[in-house]
Design an enzyme around this catalytic site. Structure first.
Site, PDB file in Angstrom:
ATOM      1  N   GLU A  13       0.831  -1.213   0.000  1.00  0.00           N
ATOM      2  CA  GLU A  13       0.000   0.000   0.000  1.00  0.00           C
ATOM      3  C   GLU A  13       0.865   1.262   0.000  1.00  0.00           C
ATOM      4  O   GLU A  13       0.525   2.257  -0.626  1.00  0.00           O
ATOM      5  CB  GLU A  13      -0.933   0.013   1.220  1.00  0.00           C
TER       6      GLU A  13
ATOM      7  N   THR B 101      -5.254   7.229  -5.714  1.00  0.00           N
ATOM      8  CA  THR B 101      -5.300   7.359  -4.251  1.00  0.00           C
ATOM      9  C   THR B 101      -4.361   8.472  -3.785  1.00  0.00           C
ATOM     10  O   THR B 101      -4.715   9.264  -2.913  1.00  0.00           O
ATOM     11  CB  THR B 101      -4.909   6.025  -3.581  1.00  0.00           C
TER      12      THR B 101
HETATM   13  N1  HSE Z   1      -7.978   4.774   3.507  1.00  0.00           N
HETATM   14  C1  HSE Z   1      -7.393   4.857   2.193  1.00  0.00           C
HETATM   15  C2  HSE Z   1      -7.706   6.217   1.618  1.00  0.00           C
HETATM   16  C3  HSE Z   1      -7.990   3.785   1.334  1.00  0.00           C
HETATM   17  O1  HSE Z   1      -8.865   6.593   1.642  1.00  0.00           O
HETATM   18  O2  HSE Z   1      -6.824   6.898   1.133  1.00  0.00           O
HETATM   19  C4  HSE Z   1      -7.493   3.803  -0.091  1.00  0.00           C
HETATM   20  O3  HSE Z   1      -8.139   2.760  -0.796  1.00  0.00           O
END
Ligand code: HSE
Length: 307
Positions: A129, A182
């Site tokens: 991530e 993101t």
């Molecule tokens: N919590 C993360 C965000 C999830 O919202 O940036 C990304 O899929």
């Protein structure tokens, strides 16, 4: 013991309205497949990547990076080969990178006879991530590994709490085919909130968790509210407010941005309601003229599984 396994890696909804970076849930009807092999050659190699245009170099691939994190912590002398069959579109907001990074470390752990705990695997997968979004958030990888709903109560030290799912709870997700990275949708967020916003938000987080534990669908619905992130991120998603109001009119308990978008999720009681919600969401994007994918899914309480 077998040296190869084939697995299903579920898509996930992260944030779940009020739970930015801490709440997530695994889906049942959409996910990737992977084949992972234990080999004598050291290191990790991505030997096949079908379905999406993503890098195959180990250090540039989320499965590769997560796998390297596990390998560095293990006493395994050899390495692993990974085949990835992507069904989840990259950048869709339903945990595409998390499916790959968790799949790699879950399968490697199985092939090594489970030296690591699920929380260890969450930590390794978070490195994927970090590569994908710049931040090692755990709200997609935790539900992919644990199944069901999860709460990341703390990041330091990492503390993941599995939360039960009411038996009739279904998710509807629509993915409008626009790109929202993101990293971009994180960069527009404010880093400070007011006390008044905090009070509303943690009231809803507590309410949502209580509603899931007690199968109180009305409480779940009342708590699916985000006072902090959604008002900002929804600007990036055309049609968001119409999708949300029409989903609620069609019977959804609540509706919000899935992960960092552009997908939008709703929860409903029963599959019929979830299908009606899907229809209402589709109408919005048909009228705007944006192509979409729709998924209706029950909650996946098992997480990653062998197939
Ligand atoms: N919590 C993360 C965000 C999830 O919202 O940036 C990304 O899929």
């Amino acid at each position: 013991m077998t040296d190869q396994i084939k697995i299903f890696c579920p898509a996930t909804i992260a944030n779940i309205s009020c739970g930015f970076d801490v709440l997530g849930v695994a889906l049942d009807s959409v996910g990737d497949e992977m084949v992972v092999r234990k080999v004598s050659e050291k290191g990790i190699r991505i030997t096949k990547l079908i379905g999406q245009d993503l890098p195959m170099e180990t250090e540039k691939n989320v499965a590769g990076v997560a796998g390297l994190a596990l390998l560095a912590a293990s006493d395994h002398d050899g390495g692993f080969e990974i085949e990835i069959y992507k069904k989840i579109k990259a950048g869709s907001g339903i945990g595409s990178s998390a499916a790959s990074s968790t799949g790699a470390v879950w399968a490697m752990n199985e092939l090594l006879d489970r030296p690591f705990s699920k929380v260890d695997l969450v930590k390794f997968a978070m490195e994927g991530e970090r590569l994908a979004s710049g931040v090692a958030h755990a709200d997609n990888v935790a539900p992919a590994l644990f199944g069901g709903f999860t709460l990341v109560r703390s990041y330091d030290p990492l503390d993941v709490i599995p939360i039960p799912s009411p038996s009739e709870l279904y998710a509807t997700v629509i993915h409008p085919q626009i790109e929202v990275k993101t990293s971009d949708s994180r960069s527009i967020l404010r880093t400070k909130i007011t006390l008044a916003q905090g009070i509303k938000q943690w009231g809803n987080v507590g309410g949502l968790v209580a509603g899931l534990f007690t199968s109180d669908y009305d409480l779940i619905g009342r708590s699916l509210v985000d006072h902090i992130v959604e008002p900002i991120r929804s600007i990036l998603i055309p049609g968001f407010h119409d999708v949300k109001s029409d989903a609620i009119k069609a019977g959804a308990l609540g509706c919000g941005i899935s992960g960092s978008g552009p997908s939008i999720f709703a929860f409903g009681k029963g599959v019929d309601t979830a299908q009606k919600v899907a229809q209402s969401m589709k109408e919005v994007y048909k009228n705007i003229g944006i192509a979409y994918d729709v998924h209706v899914s029950k909650v996946n309480i098992e997480g990653i599984r062998r197939i």
